[in-house]
Structure formats: structure tokens, C-alpha cells
Design a protein around this motif. Sequence first.
Motif, PDB file in Angstrom:
ATOM      1  N   ILE A 123       6.930  -6.360  11.182  1.00 55.69           N
ATOM      2  CA  ILE A 123       6.170  -7.330  10.390  1.00 55.69           C
ATOM      3  C   ILE A 123       5.384  -6.626   9.286  1.00 55.69           C
ATOM      4  O   ILE A 123       4.707  -5.622   9.532  1.00 55.69           O
ATOM      5  N   ASP A 124       5.533  -7.142   8.081  1.00 54.91           N
ATOM      6  CA  ASP A 124       4.732  -6.667   6.939  1.00 54.91           C
ATOM      7  C   ASP A 124       3.908  -7.852   6.458  1.00 54.91           C
ATOM      8  O   ASP A 124       4.453  -8.938   6.244  1.00 54.91           O
TER       9      ASP A 124
ATOM     10  N   SER B 131      -2.399  -4.328   2.550  1.00 55.69           N
ATOM     11  CA  SER B 131      -1.167  -4.603   3.309  1.00 55.69           C
ATOM     12  C   SER B 131      -1.260  -3.967   4.683  1.00 55.69           C
ATOM     13  O   SER B 131      -1.904  -2.909   4.856  1.00 55.69           O
ATOM     14  N   TYR B 132      -0.612  -4.578   5.657  1.00 51.39           N
ATOM     15  CA  TYR B 132      -0.564  -4.007   6.998  1.00 51.39           C
ATOM     16  C   TYR B 132       0.848  -4.210   7.547  1.00 51.39           C
ATOM     17  O   TYR B 132       1.410  -5.297   7.469  1.00 51.39           O
ATOM     18  N   SER B 133       1.429  -3.146   8.075  1.00 48.48           N
ATOM     19  CA  SER B 133       2.776  -3.227   8.646  1.00 48.48           C
ATOM     20  C   SER B 133       2.713  -2.802  10.112  1.00 48.48           C
ATOM     21  O   SER B 133       2.038  -1.827  10.453  1.00 48.48           O
ATOM     22  N   PHE B 134       3.436  -3.508  10.960  1.00 53.51           N
ATOM     23  CA  PHE B 134       3.489  -3.117  12.366  1.00 53.51           C
ATOM     24  C   PHE B 134       4.769  -3.597  13.012  1.00 53.51           C
ATOM     25  O   PHE B 134       5.537  -4.352  12.401  1.00 53.51           O
TER      26      PHE B 134
ATOM     27  N   GLU C 179       0.989   0.744   9.722  1.00 57.58           N
ATOM     28  CA  GLU C 179       0.534   1.334   8.452  1.00 57.58           C
ATOM     29  C   GLU C 179      -0.417   0.378   7.747  1.00 57.58           C
ATOM     30  O   GLU C 179      -0.155  -0.826   7.644  1.00 57.58           O
ATOM     31  N   LEU C 180      -1.494   0.932   7.248  1.00 58.44           N
ATOM     32  CA  LEU C 180      -2.462   0.175   6.459  1.00 58.44           C
ATOM     33  C   LEU C 180      -2.458   0.753   5.055  1.00 58.44           C
ATOM     34  O   LEU C 180      -2.557   1.966   4.876  1.00 58.44           O
TER      35      LEU C 180
END
Lengths: 432, 71
Positions: free
Chosen positions: A39-40, A429-432, A389-390
Motif C-alpha cells: 500500500i502506498d 507519503s507512506y508505503s507499507f 517507508e516515510l
Amino acid sequence: MQLTHKKNIAQALAIASCGLVNPVAEAATDDRFFSGWDIDAALMYYGEQDRVQAIEAIGDFQKQYDDESQLNLKVVFDSLTGASASGAVAQSQHQTFTRPSGDGQYIVGAGDTPLDDSFKDTRLQLSANWIEQLSLEWQSNIGVYGSREFDYTSLGVNGGIERSLNKDNTTLAISAAYTYDLLEPVGAKPVPLSAMAIRQDFISEQAFRQAFNLTRGDDSDDKQTLDLILGLTQIINANWLMQFNYGLSSVAGYLTDPYKILSVVDNSGTSQQYRYEHRPDSRLKHSLFALAKGVVAGDIVDISYRYNSDDWDINSHTFDGHYRHYFSDDFYGQLHLRYYLQSAAEFYQPFLLMGSILPEYASADYRIGEMTTYTFGIKFGHKLKGDHELSYRLEWYQQTPKNNGTALVGQLQQHELFPSLTAVIAQVSYSF
Amino acid sequence: MKLKICLGLLMLTLGGCSSLGVEPWQKQHFAREDMALNHEKLDLSLDDHIYFSKEGSSGGRAFAGGGCGCN
């Protein structure tokens, strides 16, 4: 029944308290919920000085099935407000304009660029894409798209196929998209190049309303877009790859901006009336795009050039580049530079002259006039535990419209007819 | 005639491509996430929307688009 209800509440409280006192348990629950999904998510602010402000939230959900198939879902929500240049020229005296709905007016002060301040909209966009690995060499994708805003609806389908060759060093791709857009302008479609009715020129509200209605056409109209892209991606050596695209885009239907107008000025440069713009009902666009991307001492560099040309005579050159440097394994900084140069559409003119024969097509929308733009951006990113990631970025966007060679008459020489525009873009943005 | 020239150029390009490239064991950089062409796809998508709304040209990297009555 009552017992069951109490039991449910007790269970819910137990789960909630467990989450509060035991973050590990909560994370485990989350992992199960999003199991298998990448998910982004991003939240962006776009702000122009004294003009448009926008907030855009975006979520991209990706799931892999058996190494052969991939589902991609995207949700975008944006909200815009503020003022947008109407196309009319600045004057030494204040100016009065009728709102697009015909209900009410707005007044622009002497020397100011006329901005329509009634601009406000929210938009929801949903899209889904499916990628299928057909064999070691072949891959296909299909997708659907839909978006809705107050006065605009868009629906689309797309598909493509790619073939790898030369030990996976070369990839050829062909993709196509079809989009159907429905426009429902506030106050209906203006009659092309009709003169704006202004309340103060009429003795009664009824007489004004009759004149305003004569400037209105159908409530809605549509346009259809067919896009085609041919692509070639080539690995050059162990550090660099290149991508080349040719794009063809054919648009047919209602391409006029129903909210844009032109000033009609006399020999002294004084506005005598305002007319609604009119654009051709088709546009054929070509684009060439080349990108080089590589690794330099562990850092990532990409540089691209794009050439666009269309039958409205808008030609443009775009140079874009990013440089990403890793300060450590889990922290990077990135620079972004972009330069864009555009020529004016053949029917673009900043104003019309009183007494001249009306052209078939005319628009004073600065976005299809001559201009250069610059973007400078910085971005920082932190790689967190568990592949999370942030990142956050800040960009500065400068538009500098230019006179396309039109002789300025009378008072127009004293005003800024091609004002620059500065915008700031901030994004997390945040990705996980 | 133009078609023949284009086809000739395409064949020449593909012929040239066959002599480029690396062996599979030399591709470790291309396995990096940040080397993917759609890496930072949200940034690219948001940028495309901004430039589509504010400039006269669009597309190139991806579809030229429609889908918004952007002011």
C-alpha cells in the motif's frame, strides 16, 4: 438478546484495550488485514499565491497472486478552491463580470488580473488494473477508470501488452486507452463567442435574464479520447537503462473551456465587452519521450526529455531530472528539476479588437499561450522497519507566460497581461 | 514512403538493441526497487495531474489523459 449485546460490547472493549496496551498484537491484526497487499498512500497540498488551493489524497493498493498476476486499485480524492484566471485583461478601471450561473456578479479592481473566484470543486477517482504474466516473454494488462466531480464525469478503459526479448534486456510495449468525458457546466454551455450579458446594462432583472439565456446552449456535452503508446525499454549496460515512447492522442468533442472569456477592447485598450471562448472540436497530439535511468556510485539518477506537438500548433519541450543520494542505508535525499517550454495555440489571443471580424476560434486561456515553467523540488525519505517507508517532499513551481507577439494597444501597455504564477507543492507519503 | 522510413528506423533500432544489454548475473542494479520505471508512481501521478491542469501539453511517459475538468 441483551446478553449477546453485552457480550459483543465486552469483546469489542477487550479487543480495543488489547490494542492500546499491546501494540504488537495490534500490528499483528493489521498485518492480517493487509496481508499480501502493498500500500502506498500520499497527502498533497498544492497552493498558488492568491489563486487555486488544492488538497489531494491518494491511496494505491497492490496485490500479487502466484507471481503471475497482480491487482492494482487506486483511489484519489481532491478538493479545490480559490480563483482562476478568466482570460479577461487587466484594466485601469474596475470591471464587473457575470458569474457562469448568471446568478450574481464579481468585481475586479483596477490594475488587477481578472480572476473568477467562484471556483470550487471536489473530485473522486477510482481505478483498477490487472497485470497478467502470460509467459516468460509476454505480459498483458487491462484496466478501468472512473472519476466524478461537480460538473465533470469521466469513464475509461485501457489495455496493453509487452514482449521481452534479448535475454530480458529489451521490452517492447503497446498500450491503448479510451476515455469518455461528460461535461455539465454551471449555467449550461455558453454560446461560442457570444457577448457576456451584464446586469447593469439592463433596466430590469427580467431583461438581463432574457439576454443571459441567449448566451446559453445545451446543459451538457461530451468528449472522447483515444490514446495509443508504443514503448521500447532497453538495458544499456550494468548501470543504465533507457526508455523511448511514442504517444498518439486523439480527442474529439467539446474541448472549449466553458468558464473562460476574452476581453473585446477598443483602440484605447479599454474593454467594451467580454466574449465566451471557442476552441476546435478535435485535437490530435503526438509525443516523443526519452528517459535514461541509472546508478551512479550507488545513487539513482534519471533524466528525461519529452517533445509534444499537436494540430492546435502547441509545441512543447520538457526536460526533467531526479537525483537521489543515500546518506545511509535507510535515509535518502532527492533533488528534482524540471523545465518546460510551450508555444501558443494558433487560435490563442490575449484579447479581441473591437470592430474586427470575429474569428471562428479564440481563447485567451494563458495555459494554451506561450510560456515557460520551472520546477525545483527536494524530497527526503526514511526506510522503516518491515519495508515501510516515510517520505516528504516540497516543490516550488513557477509559470512565466509570455506575449506571443500580439501588439498591445492603449492602456493595455500599462498593465501586466501575462502575470507569472508561483505555486508550492507539499506532500507526505507512506508505503507499507 | 514515410512508413517505409519509420519501419526501416525501427528495424535498425531493434537490430542495434540486440547488441546492447548484459547477462542475467549482471542485472543486480535493475532488481533494485528504486530502479523500477514506475518507482514513485504516486509522485508521478500527482505531478501529471498538476501539469495536465496548468500546461497545454500532457502525456509522454503515460497516457495524455482526460478525466478532469481542471482549472
